[in-house]
Design an enzyme around this catalytic site. Structure first.
Site, PDB file in Angstrom:
ATOM      1  N   LYS A 191       0.841  -1.198   0.000  1.00 20.56           N
ATOM      2  CA  LYS A 191       0.000   0.000   0.000  1.00 20.56           C
ATOM      3  C   LYS A 191       0.877   1.249   0.000  1.00 20.56           C
ATOM      4  CE  LYS A 191      -1.764   2.468   3.170  1.00 20.56           C
ATOM      5  NZ  LYS A 191      -1.661   3.823   2.488  1.00 20.56           N
ATOM      6  N   GLU A 267      11.069   1.754   9.465  1.00 20.72           N
ATOM      7  CA  GLU A 267      11.916   2.912   9.178  1.00 20.72           C
ATOM      8  C   GLU A 267      11.064   4.140   9.473  1.00 20.72           C
ATOM      9  OE1 GLU A 267      13.329   2.225   5.158  1.00 20.72           O
ATOM     10  OE2 GLU A 267      14.882   0.906   5.884  1.00 20.72           O
ATOM     11  N   CYS A 301      13.554  11.806   5.537  1.00 18.48           N
ATOM     12  CA  CYS A 301      13.706  11.394   6.944  1.00 18.48           C
ATOM     13  C   CYS A 301      15.100  11.654   7.461  1.00 18.48           C
ATOM     14  CB  CYS A 301      13.392   9.914   7.063  1.00 18.48           C
ATOM     15  SG  CYS A 301      14.510   8.925   6.073  1.00 18.48           S
ATOM     16  N   GLU A 403      10.053  16.298  15.186  1.00 21.08           N
ATOM     17  CA  GLU A 403      10.239  16.245  13.736  1.00 21.08           C
ATOM     18  C   GLU A 403       9.229  17.169  13.060  1.00 21.08           C
ATOM     19  OE1 GLU A 403       8.879  12.783  11.367  1.00 21.08           O
ATOM     20  OE2 GLU A 403      10.925  12.737  10.597  1.00 21.08           O
TER      21      GLU A 403
HETATM   22  N1  NAD Z   1      13.276   6.136   8.424  1.00 22.76           N
HETATM   23  C1  NAD Z   1      13.027   6.208   7.129  1.00 22.76           C
HETATM   24  O1  NAD Z   1      13.691   5.562   6.287  1.00 22.76           O
HETATM   25  C2  NAD Z   1      11.906   7.076   6.625  1.00 22.76           C
HETATM   26  C3  NAD Z   1      11.810   7.278   5.258  1.00 22.76           C
HETATM   27  C4  NAD Z   1      10.784   8.115   4.780  1.00 22.76           C
HETATM   28  C5  NAD Z   1       9.871   8.706   5.656  1.00 22.76           C
HETATM   29  N2  NAD Z   1      10.002   8.461   6.967  1.00 22.76           N
HETATM   30  C6  NAD Z   1       9.070   9.092   7.911  1.00 22.76           C
HETATM   31  O2  NAD Z   1       7.738   9.054   7.371  1.00 22.76           O
HETATM   32  C7  NAD Z   1       7.011  10.210   7.808  1.00 22.76           C
HETATM   33  C8  NAD Z   1       6.381  10.896   6.620  1.00 22.76           C
HETATM   34  O3  NAD Z   1       5.626   9.954   5.896  1.00 22.76           O
HETATM   35  P1  NAD Z   1       4.034   9.855   6.062  1.00 22.76           P
HETATM   36  O4  NAD Z   1       3.465  11.179   6.423  1.00 22.76           O
HETATM   37  O5  NAD Z   1       3.519   9.161   4.865  1.00 22.76           O
HETATM   38  O6  NAD Z   1       3.920   8.894   7.325  1.00 22.76           O
HETATM   39  P2  NAD Z   1       2.577   8.226   7.898  1.00 22.76           P
HETATM   40  O7  NAD Z   1       2.981   7.401   9.039  1.00 22.76           O
HETATM   41  O8  NAD Z   1       1.518   9.249   8.077  1.00 22.76           O
HETATM   42  O9  NAD Z   1       2.063   7.274   6.697  1.00 22.76           O
HETATM   43  C9  NAD Z   1       2.913   6.309   6.148  1.00 22.76           C
HETATM   44  C10 NAD Z   1       2.068   5.204   5.539  1.00 22.76           C
HETATM   45  O10 NAD Z   1       1.383   4.544   6.583  1.00 22.76           O
HETATM   46  C11 NAD Z   1      -0.003   4.466   6.307  1.00 22.76           C
HETATM   47  N3  NAD Z   1      -0.698   4.453   7.591  1.00 22.76           N
HETATM   48  C12 NAD Z   1      -1.010   5.508   8.371  1.00 22.76           C
HETATM   49  N4  NAD Z   1      -1.636   5.091   9.495  1.00 22.76           N
HETATM   50  C13 NAD Z   1      -1.710   3.732   9.417  1.00 22.76           C
HETATM   51  C14 NAD Z   1      -2.253   2.709  10.256  1.00 22.76           C
HETATM   52  N5  NAD Z   1      -2.846   2.996  11.411  1.00 22.76           N
HETATM   53  N6  NAD Z   1      -2.175   1.418   9.850  1.00 22.76           N
HETATM   54  C15 NAD Z   1      -1.577   1.114   8.673  1.00 22.76           C
HETATM   55  N7  NAD Z   1      -1.048   2.025   7.828  1.00 22.76           N
HETATM   56  C16 NAD Z   1      -1.119   3.325   8.207  1.00 22.76           C
HETATM   57  C17 NAD Z   1      -0.264   5.663   5.427  1.00 22.76           C
HETATM   58  O11 NAD Z   1      -1.447   5.498   4.679  1.00 22.76           O
HETATM   59  C18 NAD Z   1       0.984   5.691   4.574  1.00 22.76           C
HETATM   60  O12 NAD Z   1       0.869   4.779   3.502  1.00 22.76           O
HETATM   61  C19 NAD Z   1       8.024  11.096   8.513  1.00 22.76           C
HETATM   62  O13 NAD Z   1       7.938  10.912   9.900  1.00 22.76           O
HETATM   63  C20 NAD Z   1       9.368  10.564   8.039  1.00 22.76           C
HETATM   64  O14 NAD Z   1      10.413  10.772   8.953  1.00 22.76           O
HETATM   65  C21 NAD Z   1      11.001   7.667   7.497  1.00 22.76           C
HETATM   66  N1  6OD Z   2      15.573   4.169   2.699  1.00 19.58           N
HETATM   67  C1  6OD Z   2      16.204   5.127   1.993  1.00 19.58           C
HETATM   68  C2  6OD Z   2      15.922   6.478   2.135  1.00 19.58           C
HETATM   69  C3  6OD Z   2      15.042   7.017   3.102  1.00 19.58           C
HETATM   70  C4  6OD Z   2      14.731   8.332   3.034  1.00 19.58           C
HETATM   71  C5  6OD Z   2      13.830   8.941   3.944  1.00 19.58           C
HETATM   72  O1  6OD Z   2      13.077   9.887   3.663  1.00 19.58           O
HETATM   73  C6  6OD Z   2      17.230   4.739   1.014  1.00 19.58           C
HETATM   74  O2  6OD Z   2      17.948   5.588   0.488  1.00 19.58           O
HETATM   75  O3  6OD Z   2      17.308   3.501   0.777  1.00 19.58           O
END
Ligand code: NAD
Ligand code: 6OD
Length: 499
Positions: A191, A267, A301, A403
């Site tokens: 998803k 992640e 992130c 964040e």
């Molecule tokens: N550590 C990493 O590699 C990494 C990479 C990219 C983004 N992020 C983090 O992601 C966040 C931004 O992304 P976002 O706004 O899409 O995050 P989010 O948690 O709002 O949503 C991420 C995904 O989870 C789904 N989701 C939300 N609630 C859910 C639930 N209760 N059950 C199942 N699925 C659910 C959403 O529909 C979406 O597909 C930031 O905090 C960023 O730091 C981390």
């Molecule tokens: N997981 C990775 C990046 C994550 C970026 C976060 O926003 C990658 O470069 O493989």
């Protein structure tokens, strides 16, 4: 529920394209749709078919069947060859993927080309090749009767893997999970974020055309709670769940999979630091912190929302950053030289702007930005914010601890290495850190003392996909990348043969 071989159909009444789910080799519309909005100007890109519980159930069942079909009988070499065909398919439709990513996110076309879509191809090729090198164990054992025994391990797929991904690097992060899951012989129900459905939908067509058997890769669109995301995490047929997104969502998902004792790979969020020592290459450090703070409008992130600069160069560094931020070009995705597009949505912009207001309430000095740019054209209906720099906040300020996930950083001076390491580690997160110093003894020493998953020295977001990726504390659970992905996406059995 109509079924067709195309990823989208037309809603003639509304004059809109409707993106579909992809289940068991067929594209499915649904009774319920949601709008996909272009964050550049607020226009409607398409409607998206929201997968209901029955559709998610149908996808998981198809994935379960596919495990014992042709896919389950392939050798790792044959699987790898199919994943290279998927990579070939993305390359053949590269500009379509670029257009899809840019429409959903408003990012500069150049970024979509050189980062997002290029990395999706690399993800499939890297894990196709790594899977063929997956190691197993073998131990010859002495036994009392002198005949001995042989212990060896075999890798097996986990089964049906649930993949849930975010909107900030849509196809990069979606394929960062899908590619290794498939390379290890699993099947997938995935998803994408509701904010960025387009490139994943296009990938479903590429998967089909590459000959990935029906049921091996399934795509369901929707939201989290009470929608496809939650239906997926709570489904008994899911063997493991890999998730990228907010830490709070990770916590919710962990509870959802707990009853089934499912393996998770998370992640999550970050509040990453950049540390600039006085002995660094000044211009390189300025350029590096500009990248690590403002790439993708700060929606990465790994971005540096906390910047610590050794006191002797603090004023000069802040002045240089102010000048460079003033030169950032905010624009349309296709404009030459555009540095920054909009945030993903008005909702996310409201969140970022709430921190812009909070910073002033907490006593920040606004060195640059702090508001909404005015273009005098359709971008004023988009989700743009000004790139922003703050100084003067205490480490206890919410804007320095929480964040924000936007184009903003707070710059603070420090005096000693011990002090700055302690301040960097004083965080609920532990994802990444960028150190700028030409004293490489210090670089090695400080890097080891900083409690994060990823440290870059004199660079940022330079990626070798064989390395472990992930965070500690609220930034995640587990590591993916290289053999770490092979270990997460495989079960290992030990077989002991009495000789
Ligand atoms: N550590 C990493 O590699 C990494 C990479 C990219 C983004 N992020 C983090 O992601 C966040 C931004 O992304 P976002 O706004 O899409 O995050 P989010 O948690 O709002 O949503 C991420 C995904 O989870 C789904 N989701 C939300 N609630 C859910 C639930 N209760 N059950 C199942 N699925 C659910 C959403 O529909 C979406 O597909 C930031 O905090 C960023 O730091 C981390
Ligand atoms: N997981 C990775 C990046 C994550 C970026 C976060 O926003 C990658 O470069 O493989």
């Amino acid at each position: 529920m109509d079924q067709t071989s195309q990823a989208s159909t037309d809603n003639a009444a509304q004059g809109r394209t409707v993106l579909r789910n992809y289940v068991d080799g067929e594209f499915l519309s649904s009774d319920r749709t949601f709008l996909n909005i272009n964050p550049v100007d607020g226009s409607v890109i398409a409607e998206v078919s929201e997968a209901d519980q029955a559709t998610v159930d149908r996808a998981v069942q198809a994935a379960q069947r596919a495990l014992s079909g042709p896919w389950g009988k392939l050798s790792v070499q044959e699987r790898a060859a199919m994943l290279h065909k998927v990579a070939d398919g993305i390359e053949a439709r590269f500009e379509e993927f670029v257009a899809a990513e840019v429409a959903d996110t408003g990012r500069p076309v150049q970024q979509a080309r050189t980062l997002d879509i290029a990395r999706a191809v690399a993800n499939f090729r890297t894990f196709a090749d790594l899977a063929k090198t997956a190691n197993t164990d073998l131990y010859e054992m002495h036994t009392a009767d002198g005949a001995g025994a042989l212990n060896y391990t075999v890798r097996k797929p986990l089964g049906v893997v649930g993949v849930i991904s975010p909107w900030n690097l849509p196809l990069l992060l979606f394929t960062w999970k899908v590619a290794p899951a498939l390379a290890c012989g699993n099947t997938v129900v995935a998803k994408p974020s509701e904010e960025s459905p387009s490139s994943a939908t296009l990938l479903a067509e590429v998967m089909r055309d590459a000959g990935i058997p029906p049921g091996v890769f399934n795509l369901v669109h929707g939201f989290g709670k009470d929608s496809a995301g939650e239906f997926l995490t709570r489904h008994p047929g899911i063997a493991a769940l890999t998730f990228t997104g907010e830490s709070s969502t990770g916590s919710t998902i962990m509870k959802a999979v707990a009853d089934g004792v499912k393996e998770v790979s998370f992640e999550l969020g970050g509040k990453n630091a950049a540390v600039v020592f006085a002995d660094s290459d000044f211009d390189a450090a300025v350029a590096g912190v500009m990248r690590s703070s403002f790439t993708n409008a700060g929606q990465v992130c790994l971005c540096s929302e906390r910047v610590y600069v050794e006191r002797p160069i603090f004023d000069r560094f802040v002045a240089a950053m102010r000048e460079r931020v003033g030169q950032l070009k905010l624009g349309f995705p296709h404009e030459d030289g555009v540095d920054m597009g909009p945030l993903i949505s008005h909702g996310h912009r409201d969140k970022v702007l709430s921190y812009y207001r909070l910073a002033r309430e907490e006593g920040a000095t606004v060195v640059a930005g702090g508001g909404v740019p005015r273009f005098g054209d359709e971008r004023d209906q988009g989700a743009y914010v000004e790139p922003t720099i703050w100084t003067g906040l205490p480490d206890t300020a919410r804007c320095v601890r929480e964040e924000i996930f936007g184009p903003v950083c707070h710059i603070a001076p420090f005096d000693t290495e011990d002090e700055v390491v302690a301040r960097v580690n004083d965080s609920d997160y532990g994802l990444a850190c960028a150190l700028w110093t030409n004293n490489l003894t210090r670089a090695h020493r400080a890097a080891r003392r900083i409690h994060v998953g990823l440290v870059w020295v004199n660079t940022w977001y330079l990626r070798d996909l064989r390395t472990p990726f992930g965070g500690v504390k609220l930034s995640g659970l587990g590591r993916e990348g290289g053999r770490y992905s092979l270990d997460f996406y495989s079960d290992v059995s030990n077989i002991c043969i009495k000789l």
